[in-house]
Design a protein around this motif. Structure first.
Motif, PDB file in Angstrom:
ATOM      1  N   ALA A 107       0.834  -1.194   0.000  1.00 37.93           N
ATOM      2  CA  ALA A 107       0.000   0.000   0.000  1.00 37.93           C
ATOM      3  C   ALA A 107       0.877   1.256   0.000  1.00 37.93           C
ATOM      4  O   ALA A 107       1.915   1.290   0.674  1.00 37.93           O
ATOM      5  N   PRO A 108       0.467   2.277  -0.764  1.00 35.59           N
ATOM      6  CA  PRO A 108       1.217   3.543  -0.754  1.00 35.59           C
ATOM      7  C   PRO A 108       1.318   4.103   0.669  1.00 35.59           C
ATOM      8  O   PRO A 108       0.347   4.120   1.418  1.00 35.59           O
ATOM      9  N   GLY A 109       2.521   4.516   1.032  1.00 31.31           N
ATOM     10  CA  GLY A 109       2.759   5.099   2.346  1.00 31.31           C
ATOM     11  C   GLY A 109       2.924   4.084   3.463  1.00 31.31           C
ATOM     12  O   GLY A 109       3.116   4.465   4.616  1.00 31.31           O
ATOM     13  N   SER A 110       2.891   2.815   3.142  1.00 30.99           N
ATOM     14  CA  SER A 110       2.987   1.768   4.165  1.00 30.99           C
ATOM     15  C   SER A 110       4.432   1.579   4.621  1.00 30.99           C
ATOM     16  O   SER A 110       5.381   1.904   3.894  1.00 30.99           O
ATOM     17  N   PRO A 111       4.605   1.021   5.809  1.00 35.12           N
ATOM     18  CA  PRO A 111       5.963   0.694   6.266  1.00 35.12           C
ATOM     19  C   PRO A 111       6.662  -0.292   5.328  1.00 35.12           C
ATOM     20  O   PRO A 111       7.875  -0.207   5.137  1.00 35.12           O
ATOM     21  N   GLU A 112       5.907  -1.201   4.734  1.00 40.95           N
ATOM     22  CA  GLU A 112       6.492  -2.170   3.811  1.00 40.95           C
ATOM     23  C   GLU A 112       7.041  -1.486   2.558  1.00 40.95           C
ATOM     24  O   GLU A 112       8.108  -1.853   2.065  1.00 40.95           O
ATOM     25  N   GLU A 113       6.302  -0.502   2.051  1.00 40.75           N
ATOM     26  CA  GLU A 113       6.775   0.258   0.898  1.00 40.75           C
ATOM     27  C   GLU A 113       8.069   0.984   1.256  1.00 40.75           C
ATOM     28  O   GLU A 113       9.053   0.922   0.502  1.00 40.75           O
ATOM     29  N   ALA A 114       8.080   1.668   2.387  1.00 39.72           N
ATOM     30  CA  ALA A 114       9.263   2.425   2.811  1.00 39.72           C
ATOM     31  C   ALA A 114      10.461   1.504   3.012  1.00 39.72           C
ATOM     32  O   ALA A 114      11.582   1.837   2.602  1.00 39.72           O
ATOM     33  N   GLU A 115      10.242   0.338   3.587  1.00 45.04           N
ATOM     34  CA  GLU A 115      11.336  -0.596   3.828  1.00 45.04           C
ATOM     35  C   GLU A 115      11.899  -1.131   2.519  1.00 45.04           C
ATOM     36  O   GLU A 115      13.115  -1.259   2.357  1.00 45.04           O
ATOM     37  N   PHE A 116      11.037  -1.418   1.550  1.00 40.83           N
ATOM     38  CA  PHE A 116      11.498  -1.869   0.232  1.00 40.83           C
ATOM     39  C   PHE A 116      12.383  -0.803  -0.403  1.00 40.83           C
ATOM     40  O   PHE A 116      13.477  -1.099  -0.895  1.00 40.83           O
ATOM     41  N   LEU A 117      11.925   0.436  -0.409  1.00 42.11           N
ATOM     42  CA  LEU A 117      12.683   1.524  -1.030  1.00 42.11           C
ATOM     43  C   LEU A 117      14.006   1.773  -0.302  1.00 42.11           C
ATOM     44  O   LEU A 117      15.040   1.992  -0.945  1.00 42.11           O
ATOM     45  N   ASP A 118      13.976   1.720   1.026  1.00 46.32           N
ATOM     46  CA  ASP A 118      15.207   1.907   1.800  1.00 46.32           C
ATOM     47  C   ASP A 118      16.222   0.801   1.504  1.00 46.32           C
ATOM     48  O   ASP A 118      17.419   1.063   1.351  1.00 46.32           O
ATOM     49  N   THR A 119      15.748  -0.431   1.426  1.00 50.46           N
ATOM     50  CA  THR A 119      16.627  -1.554   1.129  1.00 50.46           C
ATOM     51  C   THR A 119      17.199  -1.429  -0.279  1.00 50.46           C
ATOM     52  O   THR A 119      18.390  -1.690  -0.501  1.00 50.46           O
TER      53      THR A 119
END
Length: 98
Positions: free
Chosen positions: A14-26
Motif C-alpha cells: 500500500a502507498p505510504g505503508s511501512p512495507e513500501e518504505a522498507e522496500f525503497l530503503d533496502t
C-alpha cells in the motif's frame, strides 16, 4: 558512452505503508552501493497518466559497468529476494545520449 538505467514500477504494498518504505530503503542501500553505479535516485510518479508509482534511476559508465551491475550478487539477490515477490508491474528503460 554512459548508460542511464531506469526502471519504473508498482509495488504490491500500500502507498505510504511501512512495507513500501522498507522496500525503497533496502533498494537504496543495496543498489546504490554496487560498484559502477552512480547518480542513483528513487523518484515518485506524480502523473495520473501512469499507475507505475516509482522509478529507480542510475548511471553506469559503459556497457562493462552495466553488465557488471546486472551480474553482481547484490543485484541478483535483490531481484530474486525482493523485486520478484514485491513488484507487481514494471517497465525497464536503458538510455544512451544521442
Amino acid at each position: 558512452m554512459t548508460i542511464q538505467h531506469t526502471v519504473v514500477f508498482r509495488l504490491a504494498h500500500a502507498p505510504g505503508s511501512p512495507e513500501e518504505a522498507e522496500f525503497l530503503d533496502t533498494a537504496q542501500a543495496t543498489l546504490a552501493g554496487i560498484p559502477g553505479v552512480s547518480a542513483f535516485s528513487i523518484n515518485r510518479q506524480v502523473s495520473a497518466k501512469s499507475d507505475l508509482a516509482w522509478q529507480f534511476s542510475m548511471v553506469l559508465a559503459d556497457q562493462a559497468a552495466y553488465d557488471g551491475y546486472n551480474a553482481h550478487p547484490e543485484h541478483v539477490g535483490f531481484v530474486e529476494g525482493r523485486w520478484v515477490p514485491e513488484v507487481v508491474a514494471f517497465q525497464e528503460y536503458d538510455f544512451v545520449a544521442r
